[in-house]
Design a protein around this motif. Structure first.
Motif, PDB file in Angstrom:
ATOM      1  N   LEU A 117      38.043  20.257 -21.533  1.00 37.04           N
ATOM      2  CA  LEU A 117      38.666  20.050 -20.235  1.00 37.04           C
ATOM      3  C   LEU A 117      39.971  20.826 -20.167  1.00 37.04           C
ATOM      4  O   LEU A 117      40.806  20.761 -21.058  1.00 37.04           O
ATOM      5  CB  LEU A 117      38.940  18.556 -20.014  1.00 37.04           C
ATOM      6  N   ALA A 118      40.118  21.598 -19.116  1.00 34.68           N
ATOM      7  CA  ALA A 118      41.357  22.337 -18.865  1.00 34.68           C
ATOM      8  C   ALA A 118      41.430  22.591 -17.367  1.00 34.68           C
ATOM      9  O   ALA A 118      40.420  22.914 -16.738  1.00 34.68           O
ATOM     10  CB  ALA A 118      41.369  23.654 -19.633  1.00 34.68           C
ATOM     11  N   ASP A 119      42.623  22.439 -16.838  1.00 35.13           N
ATOM     12  CA  ASP A 119      42.778  22.554 -15.380  1.00 35.13           C
ATOM     13  C   ASP A 119      42.257  23.883 -14.853  1.00 35.13           C
ATOM     14  O   ASP A 119      41.812  23.979 -13.721  1.00 35.13           O
ATOM     15  CB  ASP A 119      44.262  22.403 -15.001  1.00 35.13           C
ATOM     16  N   THR A 120      42.354  24.920 -15.677  1.00 36.29           N
ATOM     17  CA  THR A 120      41.975  26.242 -15.209  1.00 36.29           C
ATOM     18  C   THR A 120      40.547  26.604 -15.577  1.00 36.29           C
ATOM     19  O   THR A 120      40.147  27.752 -15.470  1.00 36.29           O
ATOM     20  CB  THR A 120      42.933  27.285 -15.794  1.00 36.29           C
ATOM     21  N   GLY A 121      39.765  25.611 -16.030  1.00 34.48           N
ATOM     22  CA  GLY A 121      38.392  25.885 -16.423  1.00 34.48           C
ATOM     23  C   GLY A 121      37.575  26.506 -15.307  1.00 34.48           C
ATOM     24  O   GLY A 121      37.872  26.326 -14.128  1.00 34.48           O
ATOM     25  N   GLU A 122      36.525  27.204 -15.692  1.00 36.66           N
ATOM     26  CA  GLU A 122      35.788  27.964 -14.698  1.00 36.66           C
ATOM     27  C   GLU A 122      34.749  27.141 -13.949  1.00 36.66           C
ATOM     28  O   GLU A 122      34.271  27.564 -12.921  1.00 36.66           O
ATOM     29  CB  GLU A 122      35.161  29.226 -15.300  1.00 36.66           C
ATOM     30  N   SER A 123      34.383  25.974 -14.483  1.00 33.85           N
ATOM     31  CA  SER A 123      33.374  25.204 -13.766  1.00 33.85           C
ATOM     32  C   SER A 123      33.798  23.746 -13.647  1.00 33.85           C
ATOM     33  O   SER A 123      34.547  23.231 -14.468  1.00 33.85           O
ATOM     34  CB  SER A 123      32.029  25.311 -14.488  1.00 33.85           C
ATOM     35  N   ALA A 124      33.287  23.098 -12.630  1.00 30.40           N
ATOM     36  CA  ALA A 124      33.581  21.687 -12.429  1.00 30.40           C
ATOM     37  C   ALA A 124      32.701  20.854 -13.347  1.00 30.40           C
ATOM     38  O   ALA A 124      31.543  21.180 -13.562  1.00 30.40           O
ATOM     39  CB  ALA A 124      33.330  21.315 -10.967  1.00 30.40           C
ATOM     40  N   VAL A 125      33.270  19.802 -13.917  1.00 35.84           N
ATOM     41  CA  VAL A 125      32.489  18.909 -14.772  1.00 35.84           C
ATOM     42  C   VAL A 125      32.822  17.463 -14.409  1.00 35.84           C
ATOM     43  O   VAL A 125      33.879  17.171 -13.855  1.00 35.84           O
ATOM     44  CB  VAL A 125      32.781  19.152 -16.268  1.00 35.84           C
ATOM     45  N   TYR A 126      31.883  16.594 -14.751  1.00 36.22           N
ATOM     46  CA  TYR A 126      32.041  15.182 -14.451  1.00 36.22           C
ATOM     47  C   TYR A 126      31.726  14.390 -15.712  1.00 36.22           C
ATOM     48  O   TYR A 126      30.768  14.701 -16.414  1.00 36.22           O
ATOM     49  CB  TYR A 126      31.064  14.777 -13.341  1.00 36.22           C
ATOM     50  N   CYS A 127      32.557  13.388 -16.010  1.00 38.36           N
ATOM     51  CA  CYS A 127      32.224  12.580 -17.178  1.00 38.36           C
ATOM     52  C   CYS A 127      32.817  11.179 -17.044  1.00 38.36           C
ATOM     53  O   CYS A 127      33.749  10.941 -16.272  1.00 38.36           O
ATOM     54  CB  CYS A 127      32.719  13.244 -18.462  1.00 38.36           C
ATOM     55  N   ASP A 128      32.244  10.274 -17.814  1.00 41.40           N
ATOM     56  CA  ASP A 128      32.750   8.914 -17.916  1.00 41.40           C
ATOM     57  C   ASP A 128      34.150   8.975 -18.510  1.00 41.40           C
ATOM     58  O   ASP A 128      34.378   9.661 -19.501  1.00 41.40           O
ATOM     59  CB  ASP A 128      31.805   8.123 -18.839  1.00 41.40           C
ATOM     60  N   LYS A 129      35.076   8.246 -17.932  1.00 42.73           N
ATOM     61  CA  LYS A 129      36.454   8.348 -18.412  1.00 42.73           C
ATOM     62  C   LYS A 129      36.610   7.817 -19.840  1.00 42.73           C
ATOM     63  O   LYS A 129      37.598   8.115 -20.515  1.00 42.73           O
ATOM     64  CB  LYS A 129      37.421   7.642 -17.460  1.00 42.73           C
ATOM     65  N   ALA A 130      35.618   7.042 -20.299  1.00 47.32           N
ATOM     66  CA  ALA A 130      35.658   6.552 -21.673  1.00 47.32           C
ATOM     67  C   ALA A 130      35.672   7.716 -22.668  1.00 47.32           C
ATOM     68  O   ALA A 130      36.151   7.573 -23.800  1.00 47.32           O
ATOM     69  CB  ALA A 130      34.453   5.649 -21.949  1.00 47.32           C
ATOM     70  N   TRP A 131      35.163   8.873 -22.247  1.00 48.07           N
ATOM     71  CA  TRP A 131      35.178  10.056 -23.109  1.00 48.07           C
ATOM     72  C   TRP A 131      36.597  10.419 -23.547  1.00 48.07           C
ATOM     73  O   TRP A 131      36.826  10.867 -24.650  1.00 48.07           O
ATOM     74  CB  TRP A 131      34.569  11.260 -22.385  1.00 48.07           C
ATOM     75  N   LEU A 132      37.519  10.225 -22.621  1.00 47.91           N
ATOM     76  CA  LEU A 132      38.877  10.685 -22.890  1.00 47.91           C
ATOM     77  C   LEU A 132      39.551   9.867 -23.978  1.00 47.91           C
ATOM     78  O   LEU A 132      40.525  10.290 -24.576  1.00 47.91           O
ATOM     79  CB  LEU A 132      39.711  10.639 -21.602  1.00 47.91           C
ATOM     80  N   GLU A 133      39.007   8.664 -24.241  1.00 48.98           N
ATOM     81  CA  GLU A 133      39.625   7.818 -25.271  1.00 48.98           C
ATOM     82  C   GLU A 133      38.899   7.880 -26.603  1.00 48.98           C
ATOM     83  O   GLU A 133      39.334   7.264 -27.564  1.00 48.98           O
ATOM     84  CB  GLU A 133      39.665   6.360 -24.792  1.00 48.98           C
TER      85      GLU A 133
END
Length: 439
Positions: free
Chosen positions: A213-229
């Motif tokens: 994940l990076a703000d400047t990434g080239e494509s949109a992605v969607y994920c469960d927020k549990a991933w971030l933890e």
RNA sequence: CGGGGCGUAGCUCAGCCUGGUAGAGCGCUAGCUUUGGGAGCUAGAAGCCGGAGGUUCGAAUCCUCUCGCCCCGACCA
């Protein structure tokens, strides 16, 4: 390393050709220089990072049981004719003719070469499983290279190839790489999320992209927020054991790229869904006998019958990762290197390059750090303080150790954390203790 | 591969429309003064104005062709 003896050509202004932040910062920090469209030279600072990224990739591949080989950059066209891809691959493949008028190519990937190696050497199911990988420069003649090393035509890729007797064994190989990838990216300070992917022209039925994940990434992605933890490094995993439970665990959380995501069918409630931008840094495939069958990569099975081997391939964009890490970790002053891949751990700054006391204090600190094995970039130039601070922030080393006339008089140095910006005025001994502590 | 933009000093750019001795800031060199967040003054060096043709007494400037780079889209580790 003393800055005065180093080769680190910094740019004060943004080069006009660079549009995205990692490209700008890599040019400004003197990590790379463009040679021609999509092709770069790596200068000392950039090469140091590239090698650290490469080494983490190598360690995790080795840990998973994969074996490193080195295949050539130039391949004969005949191997690609045998697999049927020579005509399919199109203009992205750089085709070359040698002095004997033989058709050659600059390899965009190595399924054909590795399958050829395998079929000539392995004849029995008893020699399986095998996973061979290499870290080698690839060339894909992209129509539109861009974003610096994120999408160059020439790029350093780790590509691994697994060979197994049947689909169940191939899935075990796939799981090993799947987990090795999670560990690899986590060690670099990245949050990489595996997403079910289309298998595309490589074919087959199982594939995951690893997207950071990076703000400047080239494509949109969607994920469960549990991933971030989640912390994938927290799990102790034996790569030789049964990995399927881990695979199930890590693939149970929702994560999808733009093209695979359907808001109407998304199982995650909107409140728990993270919408972000992503950069693909790895891609793994299980494709069965797509290459082994046409190329005759067969082994004798337990009953003596000939069996085409089940294969998978597993790629990591090593040079792309350098740009991706910067995309994921920078601020308005410059790069913020994660410790594991920082070109140096400490930036030692002598604020008064012309002052004998400051030079003596800085030299002493530098010697101590070097003896302790702490990678240190020592700015010993006679520049203004502001210029040195700006340069050090741009280069983005995790720690800055500042020696100035004020501190020398008081018996202190300033220790600054690049990421948090926290500064402490402490004794040189305390600073050294901190920097030489295990991390 | 479709659409667009740009090539002038190491970097960022002005000059081009309306042809007439090539410019600025930063960087670089030397000297002096400075010195805790990209210092000041003085003096310097630095350009085949991307390349080739053409128009003209005269081209960075106008015309034609070409090469290179960048951006948007389609495609990708």
């Amino acid at each position: 390393m003393r800055v005065s003896a180093y080769f680190m050509p910094l740019l004060k202004e943004n080069p006009s050709e660079a549009q995205i932040v990692s490209h700008r910062l890599m040019l400004r920090a003197g990590m790379i220089r463009q040679v021609t469209a999509g092709i770069y030279s790596w200068l000392p600072l950039g090469l140091k990072v590239l090698k650290k990224v490469e080494q983490i990739v190598r360690e995790e591949q080795d840990h998973s049981g994969a074996l490193e080989i080195l295949m050539p950059t130039i391949q004969p066209a005949d191997l690609w004719r045998a697999s049927g891809r020579y005509d399919d691959y199109g203009k992205e493949m750089l085709r070359i003719t040698d002095r004997h008028e033989r058709d050659m190519l600059f390899g965009p990937t190595a399924e054909e070469v590795v399958t050829d190696i395998f079929r000539n050497a392995v004849k029995s199911y008893k020699d399986l499983p095998k996973n061979l990988y290499n870290i080698q420069w690839k060339f894909r003649d992209e129509v539109r290279p861009r974003f610096g090393v994120m999408r160059g035509r020439e790029f350093l890729m780790k590509d691994a190839y697994s060979f197994d007797i049947d689909a169940a064994a191939a899935k075990r190989a796939y799981n090993k790489m799947f987990l090795a990838y999670l560990r690899t990216f986590a060690r670099m300070g990245l949050k990489a999320i595996p997403m079910r992917a289309d298998t595309g022209p490589i074919g087959g039925d199982l594939s995951h992209e690893f997207i950071i994940l990076a703000d400047t990434g080239e494509s949109a992605v969607y994920c469960d927020k549990a991933w971030l933890e989640t912390d994938v490094l927290a799990a102790e995993i034996d790569p030789a054991g049964d990995l399927e439970p881990f695979f199930q665990k890590w693939t149970s959380l929702y994560a999808a790229t733009d093209e695979m995501h359907d808001p109407a069918k998304c199982p995650v409630p909107a409140a728990d869904l993270v919408t972000a931008r992503g950069i693909e840094v790895g891609h793994i495939f299980y494709f069965g006998t797509k290459y082994s069958a046409p190329m005759g990569a067969v082994v004798a099975g337990p009953n003596g019958e000939s069996v085409p081997v089940e294969m998978g391939s597993y790629g990591i964009g090593v040079s792309r990762l350098v740009g991706a890490i910067i995309e994921a970790s920078h601020d308005d002053k410059g790069i913020v290197w994660p410790e594991a891949v920082a070109p140096f751990r400490v930036g030692l700054v002598n604020l008064r390059g012309g002052d004998a006391k400051c030079i003596a204090a800085s030299d002493a600190l530098y010697a101590t750090l070097r003896n302790a094995g702490v990678e240190t970039l020592y700015d010993d130039r006679d520049e203004s303080a502001g210029a040195k601070f700006a340069a050090m922030d741009l280069v983005g080393l995790p720690w800055q150790l500042v020696v100035g006339p004020r501190g020398v008089a008081a018996g202190t140095v300033e220790l600054k954390n690049r990421k948090t910006g926290d500064r402490e005025e402490i004794s040189a001994e305390a600073a050294l203790a901190r920097l030489t502590a295990k991390h």
